[in-house]
Scaffold this motif. Structure first.
Motif, PDB file in Angstrom:
ATOM      1  N   THR A  26       0.811  -1.221   0.000  1.00  0.00           N
ATOM      2  CA  THR A  26       0.000   0.000   0.000  1.00  0.00           C
ATOM      3  C   THR A  26       0.841   1.265   0.000  1.00  0.00           C
ATOM      4  O   THR A  26       0.318   2.340  -0.285  1.00  0.00           O
ATOM      5  N   ARG A  27       2.104   1.165   0.295  1.00  0.00           N
ATOM      6  CA  ARG A  27       2.978   2.343   0.325  1.00  0.00           C
ATOM      7  C   ARG A  27       3.170   2.854  -1.096  1.00  0.00           C
ATOM      8  O   ARG A  27       3.516   2.113  -2.001  1.00  0.00           O
ATOM      9  N   SER A  28       2.947   4.155  -1.299  1.00  0.00           N
ATOM     10  CA  SER A  28       3.095   4.724  -2.638  1.00  0.00           C
ATOM     11  C   SER A  28       4.544   5.110  -2.938  1.00  0.00           C
ATOM     12  O   SER A  28       4.954   5.130  -4.093  1.00  0.00           O
ATOM     13  N   ARG A  29       5.331   5.409  -1.917  1.00  0.00           N
ATOM     14  CA  ARG A  29       6.737   5.785  -2.118  1.00  0.00           C
ATOM     15  C   ARG A  29       7.621   4.574  -1.832  1.00  0.00           C
ATOM     16  O   ARG A  29       7.482   3.922  -0.801  1.00  0.00           O
ATOM     17  N   ARG A  40       8.542   7.809  -6.155  1.00  0.00           N
ATOM     18  CA  ARG A  40       7.220   7.281  -6.456  1.00  0.00           C
ATOM     19  C   ARG A  40       7.249   6.373  -7.679  1.00  0.00           C
ATOM     20  O   ARG A  40       6.342   5.591  -7.890  1.00  0.00           O
TER      21      ARG A  40
END
Length: 80
Positions: A26-29, A40
């Motif tokens: 779920t982490r975008s970075r 990103r």
């Protein structure tokens, strides 16, 4: 219960003596594990899910499954 961060449980499959937990990041970075570089953009995504053995739950072996992304760090190159 599993104590995992930055993931969402997508599916849980219960088989005889085995529990398979499918996860999604779920982490975008993305973060380089060797330095503080973050981005990103994703270099690529593995086509096959990676699997890890987790602590057993009762008599069931617990397996975690997730599709991993890689990033290109300017210092360390391509890293998972």
């Amino acid at each position: 219960m599993l104590g995992l961060r930055s993931v969402t449980v997508v599916e849980v499959l219960v088989r005889p003596h085995e529990l398979l937990v499918k996860l999604r990041l779920t982490r975008s970075r993305l973060v380089c594990p060797k330095c503080s570089y973050t981005t990103r953009s994703c270099y690529d995504t593995r086509t096959l899910d990676s699997r890890w053995r987790h602590l057993d739950i009762g008599t069931h072996q617990t397996w975690l499954s997730c599709q991993l992304r890689r990033l290109r760090c300017p210092t360390h190159g391509v890293i998972t």
